[in-house]
Design an enzyme around this catalytic site. Structure first.
Site, PDB file in Angstrom:
ATOM      1  N   LYS A  99     -31.017 -20.609   4.187  1.00 40.50           N
ATOM      2  CA  LYS A  99     -31.329 -19.350   3.485  1.00 40.50           C
ATOM      3  C   LYS A  99     -30.265 -18.914   2.705  1.00 40.50           C
ATOM      4  O   LYS A  99     -29.002 -19.249   3.180  1.00 40.50           O
ATOM      5  CB  LYS A  99     -32.112 -18.419   4.876  1.00 40.50           C
ATOM      6  N   GLY A 137     -47.032  -2.515   5.335  1.00 34.81           N
ATOM      7  CA  GLY A 137     -46.545  -2.853   4.058  1.00 34.81           C
ATOM      8  C   GLY A 137     -47.368  -3.637   3.222  1.00 34.81           C
ATOM      9  O   GLY A 137     -47.864  -4.968   3.828  1.00 34.81           O
ATOM     10  N   VAL A 138     -47.834  -3.056   2.208  1.00 38.31           N
ATOM     11  CA  VAL A 138     -48.822  -3.899   1.305  1.00 38.31           C
ATOM     12  C   VAL A 138     -48.000  -4.249   0.196  1.00 38.31           C
ATOM     13  O   VAL A 138     -48.413  -3.828  -1.048  1.00 38.31           O
ATOM     14  CB  VAL A 138     -49.929  -3.040   1.121  1.00 38.31           C
ATOM     15  N   GLY A 139     -47.245  -5.171   0.021  1.00 38.81           N
ATOM     16  CA  GLY A 139     -46.544  -5.733  -1.014  1.00 38.81           C
ATOM     17  C   GLY A 139     -46.893  -6.982  -1.487  1.00 38.81           C
ATOM     18  O   GLY A 139     -48.250  -7.305  -1.201  1.00 38.81           O
ATOM     19  N   HIS A 140     -46.391  -8.062  -1.790  1.00 33.20           N
ATOM     20  CA  HIS A 140     -46.819  -9.148  -2.021  1.00 33.20           C
ATOM     21  C   HIS A 140     -47.627  -9.748  -1.167  1.00 33.20           C
ATOM     22  O   HIS A 140     -48.910 -10.249  -1.384  1.00 33.20           O
ATOM     23  CB  HIS A 140     -45.771 -10.306  -2.613  1.00 33.20           C
TER      24      HIS A 140
HETATM   25  P1  NAD Z   1     -42.698  -7.386  -0.478  1.00 28.96           P
HETATM   26  O1  NAD Z   1     -41.167  -6.856  -0.807  1.00 28.96           O
HETATM   27  O2  NAD Z   1     -43.393  -7.769  -1.803  1.00 28.96           O
HETATM   28  O3  NAD Z   1     -43.386  -6.280   0.232  1.00 28.96           O
HETATM   29  C1  NAD Z   1     -42.907  -5.679   1.275  1.00 28.96           C
HETATM   30  C2  NAD Z   1     -43.566  -3.992   1.237  1.00 28.96           C
HETATM   31  O4  NAD Z   1     -43.150  -3.361   2.466  1.00 28.96           O
HETATM   32  C3  NAD Z   1     -43.443  -3.292   0.149  1.00 28.96           C
HETATM   33  O5  NAD Z   1     -44.561  -2.825  -0.413  1.00 28.96           O
HETATM   34  C4  NAD Z   1     -42.531  -2.260   0.682  1.00 28.96           C
HETATM   35  O6  NAD Z   1     -42.644  -1.058   0.134  1.00 28.96           O
HETATM   36  C5  NAD Z   1     -43.118  -1.922   2.000  1.00 28.96           C
HETATM   37  N1  NAD Z   1     -42.125  -1.340   2.929  1.00 28.96           N
HETATM   38  C6  NAD Z   1     -40.790  -1.556   3.099  1.00 28.96           C
HETATM   39  N2  NAD Z   1     -40.505  -0.744   4.257  1.00 28.96           N
HETATM   40  C7  NAD Z   1     -41.477  -0.108   4.840  1.00 28.96           C
HETATM   41  C8  NAD Z   1     -41.867   0.645   6.082  1.00 28.96           C
HETATM   42  N3  NAD Z   1     -40.650   0.998   6.813  1.00 28.96           N
HETATM   43  N4  NAD Z   1     -43.019   0.921   6.319  1.00 28.96           N
HETATM   44  C9  NAD Z   1     -44.253   0.428   5.520  1.00 28.96           C
HETATM   45  N5  NAD Z   1     -43.936  -0.359   4.353  1.00 28.96           N
HETATM   46  C10 NAD Z   1     -42.621  -0.536   4.128  1.00 28.96           C
HETATM   47  O7  NAD Z   1     -42.330  -8.554   0.493  1.00 28.96           O
HETATM   48  P2  NAD Z   1     -43.367  -9.637   0.662  1.00 28.96           P
HETATM   49  O8  NAD Z   1     -43.099 -10.760  -0.093  1.00 28.96           O
HETATM   50  O9  NAD Z   1     -44.786  -9.048   0.778  1.00 28.96           O
HETATM   51  O10 NAD Z   1     -42.881 -10.046   2.281  1.00 28.96           O
HETATM   52  C11 NAD Z   1     -43.447  -9.302   3.152  1.00 28.96           C
HETATM   53  C12 NAD Z   1     -42.616  -9.762   4.703  1.00 28.96           C
HETATM   54  O11 NAD Z   1     -42.947 -11.186   4.878  1.00 28.96           O
HETATM   55  C13 NAD Z   1     -40.925  -9.944   4.382  1.00 28.96           C
HETATM   56  O12 NAD Z   1     -40.432  -9.556   5.722  1.00 28.96           O
HETATM   57  C14 NAD Z   1     -40.839 -11.340   3.840  1.00 28.96           C
HETATM   58  O13 NAD Z   1     -39.494 -11.674   4.580  1.00 28.96           O
HETATM   59  C15 NAD Z   1     -41.870 -11.945   4.793  1.00 28.96           C
HETATM   60  N6  NAD Z   1     -42.113 -13.312   4.381  1.00 28.96           N
HETATM   61  C16 NAD Z   1     -42.880 -13.330   2.894  1.00 28.96           C
HETATM   62  C17 NAD Z   1     -43.086 -14.577   2.445  1.00 28.96           C
HETATM   63  C18 NAD Z   1     -43.779 -14.563   0.937  1.00 28.96           C
HETATM   64  O14 NAD Z   1     -44.380 -15.669   0.661  1.00 28.96           O
HETATM   65  N7  NAD Z   1     -43.373 -13.544   0.293  1.00 28.96           N
HETATM   66  C19 NAD Z   1     -43.025 -15.677   3.256  1.00 28.96           C
HETATM   67  C20 NAD Z   1     -42.612 -15.600   4.499  1.00 28.96           C
HETATM   68  C21 NAD Z   1     -42.214 -14.501   5.024  1.00 28.96           C
END
Ligand code: NAD
Length: 357
Positions: free
Chosen positions: A84, A184-187
């Site tokens: 990483k 958390g409703v991001g990606h």
């Molecule tokens: P992202 O940044 O797109 O989404 C994260 C979301 O969480 C955002 O909308 C943010 O506003 C919200 N958030 C942050 N703090 C918060 C809180 N305290 N309460 C509620 N919501 C909150 O990230 P992502 O790509 O969706 O990844 C989410 C998690 O999954 C991360 O921890 C990442 O390391 C893990 N992950 C992601 C992937 C991937 O393919 N993107 C793969 C493995 C692991």
């Protein structure tokens, strides 16, 4: 194991091969690459852009995340190691620039392919493509490198993990009438909302970003909880999909779910202890590095030359792997211990199940 231990103490304790620091004079980039293990092959792992309160925090984060990647690749049966990288931002809201990304690409290139970078928090497709202008050893872009956004695949794998956990908790593999609370409703969280909604689940969501909440409420039938309350929401499945370190021994007592299965890395503050506490409380915990491997499987699979059909099959395997680990968890101290055992067995035996050409 503590962030105040010396760097070598932390490396030895976690079993790291290599940690490398870089400063680029022209752009001011400060970055760290941690390669935990190349025992099974070259190591693919995301680049995180983050503002850390201290260098110690950054080192702690990159060491913990890179070790998780070793386990993730191994339990997924990929012939890949674990690594990483983190970029230490000078300020919380430092904007990403092409010159910074290209400097990071040059740093990644110095590893000659032993480390392959990809997206993580703060790094998007455009950033990856900028990095790819300087190195071939990056995945997850669209124009200069390949792979695209891995999050739909991560969400699909997490969905498979939830199906396995439903079976393990004595129910059927059916989401109708099942309430899933998503922090958390991001990606990833958005893709998970889509999959769960299609499967008939009831959704409760929370996010600190109102725009993301509004987008989900427009598209799906979901309830909204305050972001301070979501972890304590009454639900069948709790899915942390924001940041890590959200559940510790104290929080376990407040959970009102029967299954914990989310995409965040390092959901548990101290996985060895907290997973035992979850087991004692009767909560089925599907270990994060098992269920959130879909994105890694997709990018690593492409890197290894898998076909679209092979990639799909490999993602579907997350269901079987989770079932196996949850069953093994009955005879181990926790499901986390069972998952680590499986990863270690595969690393020791060089046992991977790769359908690559
Ligand atoms: P992202 O940044 O797109 O989404 C994260 C979301 O969480 C955002 O909308 C943010 O506003 C919200 N958030 C942050 N703090 C918060 C809180 N305290 N309460 C509620 N919501 C909150 O990230 P992502 O790509 O969706 O990844 C989410 C998690 O999954 C991360 O921890 C990442 O390391 C893990 N992950 C992601 C992937 C991937 O393919 N993107 C793969 C493995 C692991």
């Amino acid at each position: 194991m503590h962030e105040h231990d010396s760097i070598f103490e932390q490396m030895v304790d976690r079993g790291h091969e290599r940690i490398c620091f870089h400063h680029d004079e022209e752009t001011g980039l400060k970055a760290i690459v941690a390669i935990h293990s190349t025992a099974l092959g070259n190591a693919l792992g995301g680049t995180r852009r983050w503002y850390y309160e201290s260098e110690e925090d950054a080192i702690f984060d990159v060491l913990r995340l890179s070790k998780g990647m070793t386990y993730k690749a191994a339990v997924s049966g990929l012939p890949m190691g674990g690594a990483k990288s983190v970029i230490l931002l000078p300020h919380r809201d430092t904007a990403r620039t092409e010159s910074e990304a290209r400097a990071m690409g040059r740093f990644v290139d110095t590893f000659g392919g032993a480390y392959i970078a990809a997206e993580d928090v703060g790094v998007d497709i455009q950033y990856i493509d900028w990095m790819a202008m300087e190195t071939d050893h990056v995945m997850g872009g669209e124009k200069v490198s390949t792979g695209g956004d891995p999050s739909p695949w991560t969400a699909l794998g997490t969905f498979h993990g939830m199906r396995a956990a439903l079976l393990q908790s004595g129910r059927i593999d059916d989401f109708s009438g099942i309430t899933v609370a998503i922090q958390g409703v991001g990606h990833v969280g958005q893709n998970l909302c889509r999959l769960l909604s299609e499967a008939g689940a009831k959704l409760v969501i929370a996010d600190i970003n109102k725009a993301n909440i509004d987008m989900m409420v427009d598209q799906f039938d979901c309830d909204v909880a305050h972001h301070d309350d979501i972890l304590k929401t009454e639900c069948d499945i709790l899915a942390p999909c924001a940041l890590g370190n959200v559940i510790d021994g104290t929080m376990v007592q407040h959970l009102r779910c029967s299954i914990l299965c989310g995409a965040s890395n390092n959901i548990l503050g101290d996985p060895e202890e907290d997973a035992v506490a979850l087991k004692n409380t009767g909560i089925v915990y599907a270990p994060d590095f098992v269920v959130n491997a879909g994105g890694l499987i997709h990018l690593a699979g492409l890197h290894l030359g898998m076909t679209p059909e092979q990639l799909q099959l490999k993602n579907d395997e997350i269901f079987d792997t989770t079932v196996r680990i949850l069953e093994n968890g009955n005879g181990a101290s926790s499901t986390y211990a069972a998952a680590v055992n499986l990863a270690k067995q595969r690393i020791a035996g060089g046992e991977t199940q790769c359908h690559a050409n």
